[in-house]
Design a protein around this motif. Structure first.
Motif, short mmCIF file in Angstrom:
data_model
loop_
_atom_site.label_atom_id
_atom_site.label_comp_id
_atom_site.label_asym_id
_atom_site.label_seq_id
_atom_site.Cartn_x
_atom_site.Cartn_y
_atom_site.Cartn_z
N LEU A 1 48.96 -38.02 32.21
CA LEU A 1 49.06 -40.24 32.56
C LEU A 1 49.96 -40.25 33.77
CD1 LEU A 1 48.12 -42.66 31.24
CD2 LEU A 1 49.50 -42.87 30.16
N ARG A 2 50.36 -39.35 34.26
CA ARG A 2 51.50 -39.10 35.40
C ARG A 2 50.96 -38.53 36.60
NH1 ARG A 2 55.36 -37.42 32.19
NH2 ARG A 2 55.25 -35.14 32.29
N GLU A 3 49.43 -37.68 36.23
CA GLU A 3 49.63 -37.07 37.49
C GLU A 3 48.40 -38.34 37.85
OE1 GLU A 3 47.85 -33.39 35.88
OE2 GLU A 3 50.30 -32.02 35.89
N LEU A 4 47.99 -38.77 36.40
CA LEU A 4 46.65 -39.71 37.11
C LEU A 4 47.38 -40.37 37.51
CD1 LEU A 4 44.66 -39.71 34.20
CD2 LEU A 4 43.36 -38.66 35.57
N ALA A 5 48.43 -41.33 37.33
CA ALA A 5 48.82 -41.92 38.47
C ALA A 5 49.17 -42.64 39.67
CB ALA A 5 50.03 -42.87 37.08
N GLU A 6 49.67 -40.73 39.97
CA GLU A 6 50.45 -40.33 41.14
C GLU A 6 49.72 -39.53 42.07
OE1 GLU A 6 53.07 -37.78 39.94
OE2 GLU A 6 54.61 -39.04 39.05
N ASP A 7 47.75 -39.13 41.63
CA ASP A 7 47.28 -38.75 42.53
C ASP A 7 46.04 -38.36 41.89
OD1 ASP A 7 45.96 -37.37 44.29
OD2 ASP A 7 46.76 -35.48 42.99
N PRO A 8 44.94 -39.55 42.00
CA PRO A 8 44.13 -40.08 41.44
C PRO A 8 42.63 -38.92 41.94
CG PRO A 8 44.74 -41.98 42.23
CD PRO A 8 45.67 -41.19 42.68
N GLU A 9 42.61 -39.01 43.52
CA GLU A 9 41.69 -38.60 43.80
C GLU A 9 41.73 -37.35 43.61
OE1 GLU A 9 38.94 -39.22 45.66
OE2 GLU A 9 39.69 -41.84 44.82
N GLY A 10 43.27 -36.26 43.78
CA GLY A 10 43.16 -35.08 43.58
C GLY A 10 42.31 -34.82 42.24
N GLU A 11 43.35 -35.70 41.05
CA GLU A 11 42.75 -35.34 40.03
C GLU A 11 41.15 -35.58 39.24
OE1 GLU A 11 44.77 -34.68 36.39
OE2 GLU A 11 45.72 -33.91 38.58
N LEU A 12 40.47 -35.97 40.45
CA LEU A 12 39.11 -36.59 40.05
C LEU A 12 38.28 -35.40 40.40
CD1 LEU A 12 36.23 -38.56 39.37
CD2 LEU A 12 36.90 -39.42 42.40
N ALA A 13 39.29 -34.41 41.71
CA ALA A 13 38.31 -32.99 42.17
C ALA A 13 38.55 -32.32 41.39
CB ALA A 13 39.48 -32.96 43.55
N GLU A 14 39.87 -32.44 40.23
CA GLU A 14 39.98 -31.27 39.48
C GLU A 14 38.78 -31.12 38.49
OE1 GLU A 14 43.67 -29.55 36.84
OE2 GLU A 14 43.71 -31.53 37.92
N LEU A 15 38.97 -32.01 38.41
CA LEU A 15 37.97 -32.40 36.66
C LEU A 15 36.43 -32.31 37.36
CD1 LEU A 15 37.06 -34.14 34.14
CD2 LEU A 15 36.74 -35.69 35.24
N ALA A 16 35.76 -32.43 39.05
CA ALA A 16 34.89 -32.62 38.70
C ALA A 16 34.42 -30.76 39.24
CB ALA A 16 34.27 -33.29 40.72
N ASP A 17 35.82 -30.05 39.64
CA ASP A 17 35.73 -28.75 40.17
C ASP A 17 35.10 -27.97 38.85
OD1 ASP A 17 36.23 -26.28 41.51
OD2 ASP A 17 37.80 -25.43 40.35
N ILE A 18 36.09 -28.02 37.47
CA ILE A 18 35.97 -27.76 36.25
C ILE A 18 34.38 -27.52 35.49
CG2 ILE A 18 36.53 -28.27 33.65
CD1 ILE A 18 39.45 -29.60 34.59
N TYR A 19 34.09 -29.01 35.62
CA TYR A 19 32.82 -29.05 35.38
C TYR A 19 31.17 -28.26 36.53
CZ TYR A 19 33.42 -32.78 32.37
OH TYR A 19 34.71 -33.35 30.98
N ARG A 20 32.34 -27.63 37.77
CA ARG A 20 31.64 -26.65 38.79
C ARG A 20 31.63 -25.54 38.13
NH1 ARG A 20 32.27 -23.70 42.13
NH2 ARG A 20 35.04 -23.71 42.01
N ARG A 21 33.00 -25.16 37.72
CA ARG A 21 32.81 -23.95 37.39
C ARG A 21 32.71 -23.30 35.66
NH1 ARG A 21 37.65 -23.80 35.61
NH2 ARG A 21 38.50 -25.37 36.89
N LYS A 22 31.92 -24.33 35.04
CA LYS A 22 31.34 -24.61 33.53
C LYS A 22 29.37 -24.47 33.95
CE LYS A 22 34.10 -26.62 30.69
NZ LYS A 22 34.14 -27.67 29.64
N GLY A 23 29.37 -24.00 35.76
CA GLY A 23 27.61 -24.38 35.69
C GLY A 23 27.07 -25.43 36.65
N LEU A 24 27.81 -26.88 36.48
CA LEU A 24 26.74 -27.52 37.36
C LEU A 24 26.77 -27.55 38.28
CD1 LEU A 24 28.18 -30.61 34.97
CD2 LEU A 24 26.72 -29.27 34.88
#
Length: 249
Positions: A103-126
């Motif tokens: 929750l703290r990371e989302l508040a401090e760096d939402p764009e970075g967390e969004l990029a991290e989430l996208a990268d997780i799904y990219r590594r899953k094959g999307l």
């Protein structure tokens, strides 16, 4: 001005192939509790059977066997409850700390967390585009849940309850322990060891079959493992009880 891609209406209206998906986590939690209950019952059966068979081999005194069996039941149930409470409490505290950090990371760096989430799904094959779109839509719906689920495998809205775990474990152990205790106390003096042995073997076969079915394992192997373990426990305690009864009591 920052713009985001609009979600495809066809995707929004597409029916889910698994309409019961929201209930799967709850179902899995119930199965886990049931599995824990079966394991607790097994502990109650084997440990109490070992105690009462050992005491019965040492002395014909029915009162002494009953006292030893009840003491074993109470001590085991309290131990199981305390162990589950401490274990689940520690697990819950750890999960809370991890969620609070997310929750703290989302508040401090939402764009970075969004990029991290996208990268997780990219590594899953999307693809990169699809992964980013998925991350955007999930974040818009519930950012914390999306990140906690993808990164930690947790549901921030569903926490385990240590009191439930403690009570369930104590009840399961007690139910399991009552069977050998009742068998050895209620059976005729000359038949109480064979009757208890037979009752325990049957009970372990049933619980072994149930646990194997829940886990998708081979039933016969699970039943044999439990029966052999229970038989060994009773055999060892019977031998020790008979030895002490002949030399000490």
């Amino acid at each position: 001005m920052e713009t985001h891609a609009r979600p495809d209406p066809a995707v929004e209206t597409m029916p889910s192939p698994h309409p019961d998906e929201p209930h799967r986590n709850g179902l899995q939690a119930r199965l886990n509790w049931l599995r824990a209950g079966v394991l607790g019952a097994n502990d109650g059966i084997i440990s109490t059977a070992g105690v009462v068979v050992g005491v019965a081999a040492a002395t014909p005194d029915r009162t002494g066997v009953l006292i030893a069996g009840v003491a074993s039941l109470v001590a085991g149930a309290v131990s199981m409850a305390l162990g589950e409470y401490v274990s689940v409490s520690s697990q819950r505290d750890t999960e809370r700390a991890m969620i609070a950090q997310e929750l703290r990371e989302l508040a401090e760096d939402p764009e970075g967390e969004l990029a991290e989430l996208a990268d997780i799904y990219r590594r899953k094959g999307l693809t990169v585009t699809t992964a980013k779109q998925v991350a955007l839509e999930l974040t818009a719906k519930d950012a914390l849940a999306a990140h906690v689920h993808a990164e930690l495998g947790l549901d921030p809205h569903e926490r385990v309850n240590p009191w439930h775990a403690a009570i369930a474990s104590a009840i399961a152990f007690t139910v399991g322990a009552l069977l050998p205790l009742a068998a050895v106390v209620l059976s005729p003096l000359g038949a109480r060891i064979p009757v208890t042995f037979a009752a325990v073997v049957i009970a372990l076969a049933v619980t072994g079959s149930v646990s194997a079915r829940m886990g998708g394992a081979h039933r016969l192997r699970a039943m044999i493992r439990l029966i052999i373990g229970g038989a060994l426990a009773m055999g060892i305690t019977f031998g020790i009880g008979a030895l002490l009864g002949a030399t000490v009591v």
